[in-house]
Design an enzyme around this catalytic site. Structure first.
Site, PDB file in Angstrom:
ATOM      1  CG  ASP A  47      -3.984   8.178   8.156  1.00 40.08           C
ATOM      2  OD1 ASP A  47      -3.810   8.363   9.568  1.00 40.08           O
ATOM      3  OD2 ASP A  47      -4.262   9.462   7.403  1.00 40.08           O
ATOM      4  CG  ASP A 105      -2.186   0.814   0.957  1.00 42.05           C
ATOM      5  OD1 ASP A 105      -2.419   1.512  -0.009  1.00 42.05           O
ATOM      6  OD2 ASP A 105      -3.266   0.526   1.776  1.00 42.05           O
ATOM      7  CG  ASP A 106      -0.992   4.887  -0.902  1.00 43.22           C
ATOM      8  OD1 ASP A 106      -1.585   4.300  -0.353  1.00 43.22           O
ATOM      9  OD2 ASP A 106      -1.386   6.070  -1.377  1.00 43.22           O
TER      10      ASP A 106
HETATM   11  O1  LIG Z   1      -4.794   3.653   7.418  1.00 43.33           O
HETATM   12  P1  LIG Z   1      -5.778   4.159   6.880  1.00 43.33           P
HETATM   13  O2  LIG Z   1      -6.652   5.276   7.860  1.00 43.33           O
HETATM   14  O3  LIG Z   1      -7.146   2.974   6.508  1.00 43.33           O
HETATM   15  O4  LIG Z   1      -5.784   4.795   5.484  1.00 43.33           O
HETATM   16  C1  LIG Z   1      -4.790   4.343   4.622  1.00 43.33           C
HETATM   17  C2  LIG Z   1      -5.659   3.960   3.351  1.00 43.33           C
HETATM   18  O5  LIG Z   1      -6.111   5.218   2.810  1.00 43.33           O
HETATM   19  C3  LIG Z   1      -5.565   5.458   1.490  1.00 43.33           C
HETATM   20  O6  LIG Z   1      -6.577   4.801   0.675  1.00 43.33           O
HETATM   21  P2  LIG Z   1      -8.156   5.579   0.374  1.00 43.33           P
HETATM   22  O7  LIG Z   1      -8.989   4.876   1.522  1.00 43.33           O
HETATM   23  O8  LIG Z   1      -7.971   7.166   0.439  1.00 43.33           O
HETATM   24  O9  LIG Z   1      -8.608   5.133  -0.889  1.00 43.33           O
HETATM   25  P3  LIG Z   1      -7.709   5.055  -2.327  1.00 43.33           P
HETATM   26  O10 LIG Z   1      -6.407   4.798  -2.201  1.00 43.33           O
HETATM   27  O11 LIG Z   1      -8.616   4.336  -3.346  1.00 43.33           O
HETATM   28  O12 LIG Z   1      -7.578   6.757  -2.582  1.00 43.33           O
HETATM   29  C4  LIG Z   1      -4.518   4.863   1.224  1.00 43.33           C
HETATM   30  O13 LIG Z   1      -4.264   4.434   0.288  1.00 43.33           O
HETATM   31  C5  LIG Z   1      -4.602   3.382   2.307  1.00 43.33           C
HETATM   32  O14 LIG Z   1      -5.092   2.163   1.639  1.00 43.33           O
END
Ligand SMILES: O=P(O)(O)OC[C@H]1O[C@H](OP(=O)(O)OP(=O)(O)O)[C@H](O)[C@@H]1O
Length: 161
Positions: A95, A91-92
């Protein structure tokens, strides 16, 4: 609530993905890579190339419903990865850790790595490259565009008018 922003350029992202790939070399071989969509797609492509993984699966976790935080739901299952044994999850960003927790429950035997991690969720990762403060919002290159910024001198002149 985020109060600071950290802009990640394409070059920085590519560099950090290669740093992550290098750290993962001792864990090779992987049967395949699972990208956590959508943010993990481009990092996973870079890492799959570096580690010579041809099998790339995806998992999609929807965490947000409109503006409010909803119950995380897997809307696309990583069927090719089984229980995750021998697979690398990419994953990128981690959070809050909500997404990572759901992914780990679905793929308990996988190795979970990401580029950036905040304190609230970093313990859910097996490896990450850069720690980001909890109050910082990471701006990824696919979410941003270069904008014109007025010269400092013009701002000073505006004040003098
Ligand atoms: O630890 P967390 O609070 O769960 O946040 C991290 C996640 O949030 C982002 O995805 P997002 O839900 O924004 O979707 P996307 O990658 O499709 O934009 C990111 O790519 C992670 O997968």
């Amino acid at each position: 609530m985020a109060v600071n922003y950290a802009t990640v350029t394409w070059d920085q992202l590519h560099r950090d993905a290669r740093i992550l790939a290098e750290a993962l070399v001792p864990k090779m071989p992987f049967k395949g890579v699972v990208a956590v969509t959508r943010g993990g797609l481009i990092p996973a492509a870079i890492i799959a190339r570096e580690l010579n993984c041809r099998l790339v699966e995806t998992i999609s976790v929807v965490t947000y419903d409109e503006e409010e935080r909803g119950k995380p739901t897997i809307i696309k299952s990583p069927d090719a990865a089984g229980d995750g044994e021998g697979f690398l999850v990419i994953d990128d960003l981690v959070d809050s850790g909500v997404t990572a927790r759901v992914v780990r429950e679905r793929l308990p035997k996988a190795y979970f790595a990401c580029l950036y991690a905040k304190p609230a969720g970093m313990k859910l990762t097996n490896h990450f490259v850069v720690e980001v403060p909890q109050d910082t919002w990471v701006l990824f290159p696919w979410d941003t565009a270069p904008l014109f910024v007025p010269p400092l001198a013009s701002k000073t002149m505006d004040k003098a008018d």
